[in-house]
Design an enzyme around this catalytic site. Structure first.
Site, PDB file in Angstrom:
ATOM      1  N   ARG A   1      13.208   9.246  -9.549  1.00  0.00           N
ATOM      2  CA  ARG A   1      12.164   9.076 -10.560  1.00  0.00           C
ATOM      3  C   ARG A   1      10.904   8.500  -9.910  1.00  0.00           C
ATOM      4  NH1 ARG A   1      11.795   4.042 -14.777  1.00  0.00           N
ATOM      5  NH2 ARG A   1       9.967   4.820 -15.898  1.00  0.00           N
TER       6      ARG A   1
ATOM      7  N   TYR B   1       8.410   3.781  -7.745  1.00  0.00           N
ATOM      8  CA  TYR B   1       9.624   2.970  -7.871  1.00  0.00           C
ATOM      9  C   TYR B   1      10.490   2.944  -6.610  1.00  0.00           C
ATOM     10  CZ  TYR B   1       8.311   3.179 -12.795  1.00  0.00           C
ATOM     11  OH  TYR B   1       7.626   3.081 -13.977  1.00  0.00           O
TER      12      TYR B   1
ATOM     13  N   PRO C   1      15.658   1.873 -20.145  1.00  0.00           N
ATOM     14  CA  PRO C   1      15.573   3.323 -20.101  1.00  0.00           C
ATOM     15  C   PRO C   1      14.951   3.897 -18.826  1.00  0.00           C
ATOM     16  CG  PRO C   1      13.948   2.410 -21.603  1.00  0.00           C
ATOM     17  CD  PRO C   1      14.881   1.297 -21.252  1.00  0.00           C
ATOM     18  N   ASN C   2      15.550   4.975 -18.398  1.00  0.00           N
ATOM     19  CA  ASN C   2      15.103   5.787 -17.260  1.00  0.00           C
ATOM     20  C   ASN C   2      15.413   5.169 -15.898  1.00  0.00           C
ATOM     21  OD1 ASN C   2      13.832   7.880 -18.917  1.00  0.00           O
ATOM     22  ND2 ASN C   2      12.380   6.280 -19.462  1.00  0.00           N
TER      23      ASN C   2
ATOM     24  N   ASN D   1      15.417  -5.995 -16.656  1.00  0.00           N
ATOM     25  CA  ASN D   1      14.368  -4.995 -16.492  1.00  0.00           C
ATOM     26  C   ASN D   1      14.469  -4.080 -17.705  1.00  0.00           C
ATOM     27  OD1 ASN D   1      12.537  -3.035 -15.889  1.00  0.00           O
ATOM     28  ND2 ASN D   1      13.242  -2.686 -13.791  1.00  0.00           N
TER      29      ASN D   1
ATOM     30  N   ALA E   1      10.398   0.467 -20.192  1.00  0.00           N
ATOM     31  CA  ALA E   1       9.311   0.662 -21.162  1.00  0.00           C
ATOM     32  C   ALA E   1       9.464  -0.213 -22.407  1.00  0.00           C
ATOM     33  CB  ALA E   1       9.233   2.135 -21.556  1.00  0.00           C
TER      34      ALA E   1
ATOM     35  N   ARG F   1      -1.065  -1.505 -13.423  1.00  0.00           N
ATOM     36  CA  ARG F   1      -0.943  -0.105 -13.838  1.00  0.00           C
ATOM     37  C   ARG F   1      -1.702   0.141 -15.149  1.00  0.00           C
ATOM     38  NH1 ARG F   1       5.182   1.441 -13.501  1.00  0.00           N
ATOM     39  NH2 ARG F   1       4.251   3.518 -13.835  1.00  0.00           N
TER      40      ARG F   1
ATOM     41  N   HIS G   1      10.683  -6.359 -12.728  1.00  0.00           N
ATOM     42  CA  HIS G   1      10.139  -5.003 -12.645  1.00  0.00           C
ATOM     43  C   HIS G   1      10.008  -4.608 -11.187  1.00  0.00           C
ATOM     44  CE1 HIS G   1       9.177  -4.938 -16.886  1.00  0.00           C
ATOM     45  NE2 HIS G   1       8.634  -6.130 -16.740  1.00  0.00           N
TER      46      HIS G   1
ATOM     47  N   GLU H   1      12.521 -11.921 -16.227  1.00  0.00           N
ATOM     48  CA  GLU H   1      11.971 -10.563 -16.344  1.00  0.00           C
ATOM     49  C   GLU H   1      11.827  -9.955 -14.949  1.00  0.00           C
ATOM     50  OE1 GLU H   1       8.079 -10.576 -18.124  1.00  0.00           O
ATOM     51  OE2 GLU H   1       7.944  -8.379 -18.154  1.00  0.00           O
TER      52      GLU H   1
HETATM   53  C1  DQA Z   1       9.329  -0.853 -14.912  1.00  0.00           C
HETATM   54  C2  DQA Z   1       7.870  -0.892 -15.358  1.00  0.00           C
HETATM   55  C3  DQA Z   1       7.727  -0.334 -16.771  1.00  0.00           C
HETATM   56  O1  DQA Z   1       6.354  -0.355 -17.153  1.00  0.00           O
HETATM   57  C4  DQA Z   1       8.215   1.085 -16.830  1.00  0.00           C
HETATM   58  O2  DQA Z   1       8.172   1.551 -18.156  1.00  0.00           O
HETATM   59  C5  DQA Z   1       9.562   1.265 -16.251  1.00  0.00           C
HETATM   60  C6  DQA Z   1       9.921   0.532 -15.031  1.00  0.00           C
HETATM   61  C7  DQA Z   1       9.483  -1.317 -13.451  1.00  0.00           C
HETATM   62  O3  DQA Z   1      10.606  -1.672 -13.076  1.00  0.00           O
HETATM   63  O4  DQA Z   1       8.527  -1.266 -12.675  1.00  0.00           O
HETATM   64  O5  DQA Z   1      10.350   2.070 -16.719  1.00  0.00           O
HETATM   65  O6  DQA Z   1      10.068  -1.759 -15.725  1.00  0.00           O
END
Ligand code: DQA
Length: 144
Positions: A19, A24, A11-12, A76, A79, A109, A102, A100
């Protein structure tokens, strides 16, 4: 096993580029897909690059990666990383190794980002390298 690497984004992440760029970066998800597709071609892999805002869709795609005999999944989960036992169970249920990914480093964080259900079952992780982390993760997938 095939040469396909599924790259699944949660998501997002469709909003990358605009964003919270201070966290990011300004690279869009389409930019990352293009970089990965080129890199995959160079190292003899194929990427299937996707994004969804829905948890169950990520579960379905993990099952699909298994059914397709994918070489690896770069995940990825955004959240959902920090909340989803369904994703943990899906990763444990499939034979495909999951890496995984990110852009940021969640461990540096807010406290609620320190728990990773994905990390409990993933074979490896790439964090805090921004958009370049996806290419690093693809190299790790190639070496599996
Ligand atoms: C994220 C890190 C997550 O904590 C966050 O909710 C994201 C992006 C990252 O790529 O840094 O949406 O996965």
């Amino acid at each position: 096993m095939t040469d396909i690497v599924f790259v699944l984004n949660g998501p997002n992440l469709n909003l990358l580029g605009t964003r919270e760029p201070e966290i990011y970066g300004s690279t869009t998800l389409a930019d990352i897909a293009a970089i990965l597709e080129q890199k995959a071609g160079e190292i003899g892999l194929t990427v299937d690059f996707r994004q969804t805002n829905h948890e169950g869709v990520l579960v379905d795609w993990l099952h699909e990666a298994h059914a397709a005999g994918a070489k690896a999944v770069l995940l990825n989960a955004a959240a959902y990383t920090h909340t989803s036992i369904a994703l943990l169970d899906a990763i444990k249920a499939i034979d495909v190794p999951v890496i995984e990914v990110h852009l940021s480093d969640p461990a540096t964080r807010e406290g609620f980002r320190h728990l990773s259900y994905v990390g409990m079952a993933a074979v490896d992780e790439v964090k805090g390298l921004g958009a370049n982390g996806y290419a690093v993760a693809l190299e790790k997938a190639a070496a599996l």
